[in-house]
Scaffold this motif. Structure first.
Motif, PDB file in Angstrom:
ATOM      1  N   TRP A  95      31.574  71.157  30.926  1.00 46.24           N
ATOM      2  CA  TRP A  95      31.599  69.741  30.491  1.00 46.24           C
ATOM      3  C   TRP A  95      30.170  69.378  30.120  1.00 46.24           C
ATOM      4  O   TRP A  95      29.205  69.837  30.760  1.00 46.24           O
ATOM      5  CB  TRP A  95      32.086  68.838  31.624  1.00 46.24           C
ATOM      6  CG  TRP A  95      31.943  67.366  31.319  1.00 46.24           C
ATOM      7  CD1 TRP A  95      32.856  66.560  30.752  1.00 46.24           C
ATOM      8  CD2 TRP A  95      30.804  66.539  31.597  1.00 46.24           C
ATOM      9  NE1 TRP A  95      32.405  65.276  30.636  1.00 46.24           N
ATOM     10  CE2 TRP A  95      31.112  65.241  31.147  1.00 46.24           C
ATOM     11  CE3 TRP A  95      29.550  66.776  32.159  1.00 46.24           C
ATOM     12  CZ2 TRP A  95      30.232  64.182  31.247  1.00 46.24           C
ATOM     13  CZ3 TRP A  95      28.674  65.707  32.263  1.00 46.24           C
ATOM     14  CH2 TRP A  95      29.005  64.427  31.811  1.00 46.24           C
ATOM     15  N   ARG A  98      26.126  64.525  25.437  1.00 51.13           N
ATOM     16  CA  ARG A  98      25.008  64.635  24.502  1.00 51.13           C
ATOM     17  C   ARG A  98      24.582  63.247  24.049  1.00 51.13           C
ATOM     18  O   ARG A  98      25.431  62.408  23.711  1.00 51.13           O
ATOM     19  CB  ARG A  98      25.425  65.482  23.312  1.00 51.13           C
ATOM     20  CG  ARG A  98      24.304  65.736  22.315  1.00 51.13           C
ATOM     21  CD  ARG A  98      24.740  66.713  21.248  1.00 51.13           C
ATOM     22  NE  ARG A  98      25.865  66.193  20.482  1.00 51.13           N
ATOM     23  CZ  ARG A  98      26.936  66.895  20.154  1.00 51.13           C
ATOM     24  NH1 ARG A  98      27.061  68.167  20.561  1.00 51.13           N
ATOM     25  NH2 ARG A  98      27.918  66.370  19.430  1.00 51.13           N
ATOM     26  N   THR A 105      27.965  61.305  23.347  1.00 57.42           N
ATOM     27  CA  THR A 105      29.234  62.008  23.113  1.00 57.42           C
ATOM     28  C   THR A 105      29.550  62.871  24.324  1.00 57.42           C
ATOM     29  O   THR A 105      28.705  63.664  24.775  1.00 57.42           O
ATOM     30  CB  THR A 105      29.139  62.884  21.860  1.00 57.42           C
ATOM     31  OG1 THR A 105      28.768  62.066  20.742  1.00 57.42           O
ATOM     32  CG2 THR A 105      30.474  63.553  21.566  1.00 57.42           C
ATOM     33  N   LEU A 107      31.760  65.875  25.872  1.00 55.30           N
ATOM     34  CA  LEU A 107      32.368  67.088  25.343  1.00 55.30           C
ATOM     35  C   LEU A 107      32.870  67.960  26.490  1.00 55.30           C
ATOM     36  O   LEU A 107      32.489  67.782  27.655  1.00 55.30           O
ATOM     37  CB  LEU A 107      31.346  67.866  24.505  1.00 55.30           C
ATOM     38  CG  LEU A 107      30.716  67.118  23.315  1.00 55.30           C
ATOM     39  CD1 LEU A 107      29.478  67.845  22.843  1.00 55.30           C
ATOM     40  CD2 LEU A 107      31.730  66.984  22.187  1.00 55.30           C
ATOM     41  N   ASP A 134      34.397  59.880  23.375  1.00 54.50           N
ATOM     42  CA  ASP A 134      35.011  60.873  24.251  1.00 54.50           C
ATOM     43  C   ASP A 134      35.686  61.948  23.411  1.00 54.50           C
ATOM     44  O   ASP A 134      36.680  61.704  22.720  1.00 54.50           O
ATOM     45  CB  ASP A 134      36.036  60.204  25.164  1.00 54.50           C
ATOM     46  CG  ASP A 134      36.707  61.187  26.095  1.00 54.50           C
ATOM     47  OD1 ASP A 134      36.125  62.276  26.312  1.00 54.50           O
ATOM     48  OD2 ASP A 134      37.800  60.871  26.603  1.00 54.50           O
ATOM     49  N   GLU A 135      35.158  63.141  23.470  1.00 57.34           N
ATOM     50  CA  GLU A 135      35.758  64.263  22.760  1.00 57.34           C
ATOM     51  C   GLU A 135      36.155  65.374  23.740  1.00 57.34           C
ATOM     52  O   GLU A 135      36.185  66.555  23.405  1.00 57.34           O
ATOM     53  CB  GLU A 135      34.787  64.801  21.706  1.00 57.34           C
ATOM     54  CG  GLU A 135      34.477  63.788  20.610  1.00 57.34           C
ATOM     55  CD  GLU A 135      33.557  64.347  19.537  1.00 57.34           C
ATOM     56  OE1 GLU A 135      33.212  65.553  19.627  1.00 57.34           O
ATOM     57  OE2 GLU A 135      33.172  63.588  18.618  1.00 57.34           O
ATOM     58  N   THR A 136      36.448  64.977  24.988  1.00 50.17           N
ATOM     59  CA  THR A 136      36.851  65.965  25.996  1.00 50.17           C
ATOM     60  C   THR A 136      38.330  66.315  25.840  1.00 50.17           C
ATOM     61  O   THR A 136      39.107  65.577  25.223  1.00 50.17           O
ATOM     62  CB  THR A 136      36.596  65.414  27.399  1.00 50.17           C
ATOM     63  OG1 THR A 136      37.352  64.214  27.582  1.00 50.17           O
ATOM     64  CG2 THR A 136      35.120  65.128  27.623  1.00 50.17           C
ATOM     65  N   GLN A 164      20.737  66.544  26.305  1.00 50.52           N
ATOM     66  CA  GLN A 164      22.088  66.901  26.743  1.00 50.52           C
ATOM     67  C   GLN A 164      22.056  67.366  28.185  1.00 50.52           C
ATOM     68  O   GLN A 164      21.128  68.055  28.614  1.00 50.52           O
ATOM     69  CB  GLN A 164      22.650  68.015  25.846  1.00 50.52           C
ATOM     70  CG  GLN A 164      24.081  68.406  26.153  1.00 50.52           C
ATOM     71  CD  GLN A 164      24.671  69.273  25.061  1.00 50.52           C
ATOM     72  OE1 GLN A 164      24.494  68.972  23.882  1.00 50.52           O
ATOM     73  NE2 GLN A 164      25.392  70.337  25.449  1.00 50.52           N
ATOM     74  N   THR A 166      24.643  69.435  30.876  1.00 50.63           N
ATOM     75  CA  THR A 166      25.799  70.342  30.816  1.00 50.63           C
ATOM     76  C   THR A 166      26.103  70.858  32.210  1.00 50.63           C
ATOM     77  O   THR A 166      25.187  71.278  32.942  1.00 50.63           O
ATOM     78  CB  THR A 166      25.507  71.529  29.881  1.00 50.63           C
ATOM     79  OG1 THR A 166      25.212  71.035  28.573  1.00 50.63           O
ATOM     80  CG2 THR A 166      26.701  72.472  29.809  1.00 50.63           C
TER      81      THR A 166
END
Length: 704
Positions: A95, A98, A105, A107, A134-136, A164, A166
């Motif tokens: 996960w 960014r 965003t 991800l 939200d692009e999860t 970012q 992560t």
């Protein structure tokens, strides 16, 4: 079938159906409520009769099984059929979030819709001004601490202007640029102190924030030394803290510095120099704005002030520029300025209160001592007396310029000078300056200036067109005045032109020797004397032969034995005979230079009157046909009888002197008049002095 029965059956069936639908809805609601309450909101529920069918996508088999068991445990459920699916497994489970400016965003994978909503809520809390995208996608394989990990990561992202965060399985990595220097520090502190359990810290690559004004400062007071502002990295920070601790051992160092980018080239060297400058202060501060340096405070000592000032003025690191230098000099108690001269070598020491004042004094030194060797060691200090100190130092230096060797000193509010003047004129100027009121409110503490040494030491007296000229040197103003007074006394009303300068190296008994030489020279026609060191030379002409021995006797009697005396005298020839009027005129001219003096109350002629009588004898010898009356006169003091006797005796003494000088006795008559013929008021001392006289009359009435 009868119509009524059919209707009844239909109604009964409808009633059963309606009752069955209500029961199914009620049972579905109870099962759904239980599943949501237990956290299985991913599940869907369908009920047929009392049979429950579970659908949806379960995040894990374990959760799927737990949902089925929870459904079966609901009262009224006959059976549970599993028609749910499982999320795809993500491995590794990743996960990320960014950020680029205001846009954030999300991800990667999330384990459920509920978790997705929780992550979105955490993002909005951490980044309230950001636009969240939200692009999860859903996937299973998340760690149990997924929620706490993502919340921590989003808080760290809030400290970045771009970058970012992560999470890969249980490992957190961060890359980006800090929003502010403070944010950079907060992020570093969070990684050190606030990591949630179950998280492994992976690579962290956070660049410090860039600041438009790279400002760093250090301040010192009685309690602590504080470092603040920006540094480019931990190496610079550690180095500056170490320098500060070494600077003031035992004084706590407070580190309020933040790491930022945007530092100017040469920052580390400039900051190190600034710390060293701070160490020269009792209290104060230094600040670097880029590479411009501001220093303010009170110097620990005179030497420390000089060290800082000389560093600021001449050894700054490359690129560093001083924009302010408000350093208060350290105080000193024995405040002084001293100038010392030894020929062409000048040494200036002491204190002045400011750099500007020192520059002013140094500029005058370059003017006064141009071409000489000047060593300047004047320091800056506070504590100067409440006078015009720079004016006082400049006055002292101007006086020093008049010396050949010696010292001029201002100490407190007093001024003193000693040494040898550079010239006779310089001696006069120095003497006159010290006799006047001194400038800058100074009080004269001492003046011991001697005239310049000359060799040979000379003094002379000669005749000029307008009288006598005395030239050469005297050792002091008092000595000079004594010489002039002696000349006026010996030569009467003859004008004496003063061409006497001042010098050291005078022979012993100069005034006595010169006075004796004047006595001898005064008996000469055109008499002259000169002194060269300890040799006196007298030359001229006598009015008659008998005067030559008298001159030798006067010289032997009057000139101290410390001098060697040379007498070069010749007898002048008697001039052309004069008629009666010419004789009277010449005699008047001779007597105009003085009066015949006697020892008090006696008829003994004063030796100082010999010159006058020699001149009178010279005139009378040019008047061989004239008769002369020598009349004696007195003031009114004493009895008339005594005065008459005294004046008669004095007139006879003058006649005897003139006869001895070569005037024929039979031409002269001595007559005492006592106090009978006064020419002035006997009520005043001046009048009495005028009445005490010898009068010479050419061809008096009845003399023929």
């Amino acid at each position: 079938m009868r119509p009524g029965l059919a209707a009844t059956i239909l109604l009964a069936v409808l009633a059963v159906l309606l009752r069955t639908g209500a029961v199914e809805r009620e049972l579905a609601a109870r099962v759904s409520g239980r599943l949501v309450a237990d956290g299985y909101d991913w599940a869907t529920v369908e009920v047929s009769g009392r049979n429950v069918v579970i659908g949806g996508v379960a995040p894990t088999p374990e959760v799927q099984e737990e949902a089925l068991l929870a459904s079966a445990a609901i009262g009224g459920v006959a059976s549970v059929t599993n028609e749910s699916g499982l999320l795809p497994i993500a491995s590794p489970y990743e996960w990320s979030a960014r950020r680029l400016g205001r846009k954030v965003t999300l991800l990667g994978s999330v384990p459920s819709e509920a978790t997705r909503n929780g992550v979105l809520a955490a993002a909005r809390r951490a980044l309230p001004e950001a636009e969240i995208l939200d692009e999860t996608h859903l996937a299973r394989g998340a760690a149990k601490t997924f929620n706490s990990m993502t919340a921590f990561a989003l808080d760290r992202l809030a400290n970045l202007s771009e970058g970012q965060v992560t999470i890969t399985d249980g490992t957190l990595s961060v890359a980006g640029t800090a929003v502010t220097a403070e944010g950079y520090a907060e992020a570093r502190a969070a990684f050190r102190d606030s990591m949630p359990g179950g998280v492994t810290l992976g690579p962290v690559d956070i660049l410090p924030a860039r600041v438009d004004r790279f400002v760093w400062s250090a301040s010192l007071d009685e309690v602590s030394l504080t470092l603040a502002g920006y540094v480019p990295n931990d190496v610079a920070r550690t180095s500056l803290v170490a320098a500060a601790e070494a600077l003031k051992p035992g004084v706590p160092v407070i580190d309020n510095m933040n790491i930022a980018s945007g530092e100017p080239e040469g920052f580390a060297e400039a900051a190190t120099f600034a710390v060293q400058a701070l160490g020269k202060l009792e209290e104060g501060g230094v600040m670097l704005d880029g590479l411009t340096l501001d220093v303010a405070g009170t110097a620990r000592s005179v030497e420390d002030y000089e060290s800082v000032v000389s560093g600021i003025g001449g050894t700054l690191p490359p690129g560093v520029e001083i924009v302010a230098n408000a350093i208060t000099p350290a105080p000193v108690s024995a405040y002084h300025w001293t100038g010392e001269r030894e020929g062409d070598s000048i040494t200036l020491t002491g204190y002045v209160p400011s750099l500007e004042g020192r520059a002013e004094v140094e500029a005058l030194a370059r003017t006064l001592f141009a071409g000489l060797s000047v060593k300047e060691d004047v320091k800056i200090a506070s504590g100067e007396p409440k006078i015009d100190w720079i004016g006082a130092a400049k006055f002292a230096m101007e006086q020093l310029a008049e010396l050949k060797t010696g010292v001029a000193k201002v100490e407190g509010v007093t001024y003193s000078i000693s040494g040898e003047a550079g010239s006779s004129d310089a001696y006069v100027a120095l003497t006159a300056a010290n006799a006047r009121r001194l400038p800058a409110s100074l009080a004269l503490a001492g003046s011991d200036v001697s005239p310049p040494v000359v060799s040979p030491f000379t003094l002379s007296l000669s005749h000029g067109e307008n009288g006598l000229i005395m030239a050469g040197y005297a050792g002091s103003e008092d000595q000079k005045q004594a010489l002039l007074d002696a000349a006026r006394e010996r030569f009467g009303s003859v004008r004496v032109t003063d061409r006497i300068g001042f010098a050291s190296g005078a022979p012993d008994n100069l005034v006595d020797g010169a006075s004796g030489a004047m006595r001898a020279a005064a008996r000469l026609a055109g008499g002259h004397f000169s002194i060269v060191d300890s040799v006196i030379e007298i030359d001229g002409t006598t009015f008659h032969d008998r005067a030559m021995q008298r001159i030798a006797d006067i010289a032997a009697e009057s000139i101290p034995d410390t001098f060697k005396t040379r007498i070069n005298v010749i007898t002048r020839q008697v001039g052309q005979p004069l008629d009666t009027d010419g004789c009277r005129g010449r005699l008047k001219l001779a007597l105009g230079n003085g009066n015949v003096e006697f020892d008090k109350g006696a008829a003994e002629i004063s030796i100082d009157s010999y010159t006058l009588l020699d001149r009178v004898a010279g005139v009378l010898m040019r008047c061989p046909a004239s008769m002369v009356e020598v009349g004696g006169h007195s003031d009114s003091d004493g009895s008339e009888e005594k005065n008459l006797e005294l004046t008669q005796a004095r007139a006879e003494a003058v006649v005897d002197y003139l006869v001895d000088a070569g005037v024929k006795f039979e031409r002269m008559t001595a007559k005492g008049y006592g106090e009978t013929l006064p020419i002035a008021d006997n009520e005043t001392e001046e009048g009495k002095a005028a009445n005490r006289r010898i009068a010479l009359t050419i061809d008096p009435p009845g003399s023929g």
